[in-house]
Motif scaffolding. Structure first.
Motif, PDB file in Angstrom:
ATOM      1  N   GLN A 120       0.966  -1.199  -0.043  1.00 50.41           N
ATOM      2  CA  GLN A 120       0.092   0.255   0.187  1.00 50.41           C
ATOM      3  C   GLN A 120       0.504   1.140   0.029  1.00 50.41           C
ATOM      4  OE1 GLN A 120      -3.322  -0.013   2.613  1.00 50.41           O
ATOM      5  NE2 GLN A 120      -3.903  -2.092   2.221  1.00 50.41           N
ATOM      6  N   GLU A 121       2.079   1.184   0.665  1.00 55.66           N
ATOM      7  CA  GLU A 121       2.689   2.719   0.714  1.00 55.66           C
ATOM      8  C   GLU A 121       3.693   2.872  -0.395  1.00 55.66           C
ATOM      9  OE1 GLU A 121       4.985  -0.724   2.767  1.00 55.66           O
ATOM     10  OE2 GLU A 121       2.926  -0.212   2.515  1.00 55.66           O
ATOM     11  N   LYS A 122       3.874   1.684  -1.365  1.00 56.19           N
ATOM     12  CA  LYS A 122       4.680   2.148  -2.578  1.00 56.19           C
ATOM     13  C   LYS A 122       3.830   2.829  -3.571  1.00 56.19           C
ATOM     14  CE  LYS A 122       8.311  -0.408  -1.055  1.00 56.19           C
ATOM     15  NZ  LYS A 122       8.472  -1.595  -1.338  1.00 56.19           N
ATOM     16  N   PRO A 123       4.621   3.391  -4.726  1.00 57.60           N
ATOM     17  CA  PRO A 123       4.129   3.745  -5.586  1.00 57.60           C
ATOM     18  C   PRO A 123       3.437   2.716  -6.683  1.00 57.60           C
ATOM     19  CG  PRO A 123       6.372   4.063  -5.754  1.00 57.60           C
ATOM     20  CD  PRO A 123       6.160   3.636  -4.557  1.00 57.60           C
ATOM     21  N   HIS A 124       2.327   3.158  -7.185  1.00 57.16           N
ATOM     22  CA  HIS A 124       1.544   1.865  -7.971  1.00 57.16           C
ATOM     23  C   HIS A 124       1.564   2.117  -9.238  1.00 57.16           C
ATOM     24  CE1 HIS A 124      -0.959   1.084  -3.922  1.00 57.16           C
ATOM     25  NE2 HIS A 124       0.415   0.845  -3.955  1.00 57.16           N
ATOM     26  N   ILE A 125       1.322   1.464 -10.106  1.00 57.97           N
ATOM     27  CA  ILE A 125       0.988   1.497 -11.729  1.00 57.97           C
ATOM     28  C   ILE A 125      -0.403   0.913 -11.847  1.00 57.97           C
ATOM     29  CG2 ILE A 125       1.569   0.698 -14.180  1.00 57.97           C
ATOM     30  CD1 ILE A 125       3.750   2.540 -12.584  1.00 57.97           C
ATOM     31  N   VAL A 126      -1.205   1.833 -12.231  1.00 61.05           N
ATOM     32  CA  VAL A 126      -2.752   1.327 -12.273  1.00 61.05           C
ATOM     33  C   VAL A 126      -3.125   1.147 -13.864  1.00 61.05           C
ATOM     34  CG1 VAL A 126      -4.984   1.770 -11.736  1.00 61.05           C
ATOM     35  CG2 VAL A 126      -3.233   2.470 -10.071  1.00 61.05           C
TER      36      VAL A 126
END
Lengths: 238, 238
Positions: free
Chosen positions: A92-98
């Motif tokens: 959850q606390e990481k950058p995400h690619i959506v």
């Protein structure tokens, strides 16, 4: 257990080829059910030898030509790794690619390969979407999928609930910020959001965070999705 | 003349599908030999109607199912444009994209589509290389190939003779300059040079101009060629 050509609802998937199978063994050894070796397999050298590797890693293997006839579309595959599909929830606390409704397995694999190269390890996929475990996705990821986490959601709103504090950057042809104006990576968690190959993101993504466009001439309709992703991921890399 | 499935030494090539054929008509009308229309073709609307377009542009057309069975690998093609292959030499004073031994038609098409989006219209291809007129290249370029110039050379040295003043930027895994350090496009003509998908550029490219690398983590071996090209072309775009 008989190994069949991959289907979306199968419990197992597989890697076609030596290099992919090596990545599988390196990253997800505990998921491996069996390594199949073609009777014509010849080791390139002593260290890059699938028999030695299976013995060292204590992995079950079998010489079996039929499995290759059944699973492999290309004639030059001599090693197959069958593994149990697993859940690997995004952090959850990481950058995400959506990725919203990605429809091409090749693009999905290329995006994960590129993203891993730029340090992105957490992928969110909004359905309907291609299957990350499709052997074509695994192949085009060059094994990168075994290094990353991913979560599927039915809607973008459901995804937002798990990370309400992420800063949202939606990539849209009519975005408001030129990507070239982004000079540094934000220091708080963020999500880079990309739409479907043909349709892009629908207008309502203007309601979330910032929208970004990649400036290009009007001689083309749009950039290829995995190219656009690569350009963006490079800018937002550490 | 009987139309056959494309071969490298054929005098003609073809566009598979309505959108590609429209690009062909827009850009290279004089090269067109004939437009084939499937008997099941239905126009989407009055303006996007191949019969009307052929009549307005005074182009020969023919309703013919056999041609589709012979040329089209996908069932959903209803329009084919057959055209004579042409030479379209690069302009010497323009920036050039140089592709050394590209081996994948899909990548070549995607590169031209991306490059056109970033204003690059001059492509140099060093043999051995895939054929720019392969219908797969045309398809993956989304018709961008009809907007650009290109020249084939047998060696890089032969190419250099036509543009001795171009500044050379070779993209190499072990390049000396990080692409992120390039802040603006040079104001003199330049060439962006990319190697083959599997092998990259050989060491002797260090002898020409500057070598550039795109920084990525060591969790991947390399970036996909068309993704790497897109990242570079975006930085060097106007």
């Amino acid at each position: 257990m008989e190994i069949k050509r991959y289907k979306h609802d199968a419990k197992f998937s597989y890697t076609l080829g030596m290099a992919l199978t090596i990545e599988l063994i390196k990253c997800q050894k505990d998921r491996i059910q069996k390594i199949y070796i073609h009777p014509d397999y010849v080791a390139r050298d002593n260290t890059y030898n699938i028999f030695n590797i299976c013995q060292e890693e204590n992995l079950p293997y079998e010489i079996n030509q039929k499995v290759f006839n059944r699973l492999s579309t290309k004639g030059n595959t001599y090693v197959i790794g069958v593994f149990e599909k697993y859940d690997a929830e995004v952090e959850q606390e990481k950058p995400h690619i959506v990725l919203v409704n990605p429809s091409d397995s090749g693009n999905l694999g290329t995006i994960i390969r590129t993203g891993l190269g730029f340090g992105f390890k957490d992928y969110v996929i909004i359905r309907p979407a291609v299957d990350i475990y499709d052997p074509k996705t695994i192949r085009s990821s060059m094994g990168a999928i075994f290094h990353v986490q991913f979560s599927y959601f039915d809607t973008f709103e459901q995804y937002l609930k798990i990370c309400p504090a992420h800063k949202i950057y939606s990539f849209m042809l009519d975005g408001t910020i030129n990507l070239k104006e982004i000079k540094e990576r934000p220091d708080t968690p963020f999500s880079l959001v990309f739409g479907n190959e043909a349709a892009g993101l629908s207008d309502y993504f203007h309601n979330y965070g910032e929208s970004i466009y990649i400036a290009h001439s009007n001689e083309i309709d749009s950039l290829n999705l995995s190219v656009a992703f690569g350009i963006a991921a490079n800018v937002f890399s550490e």
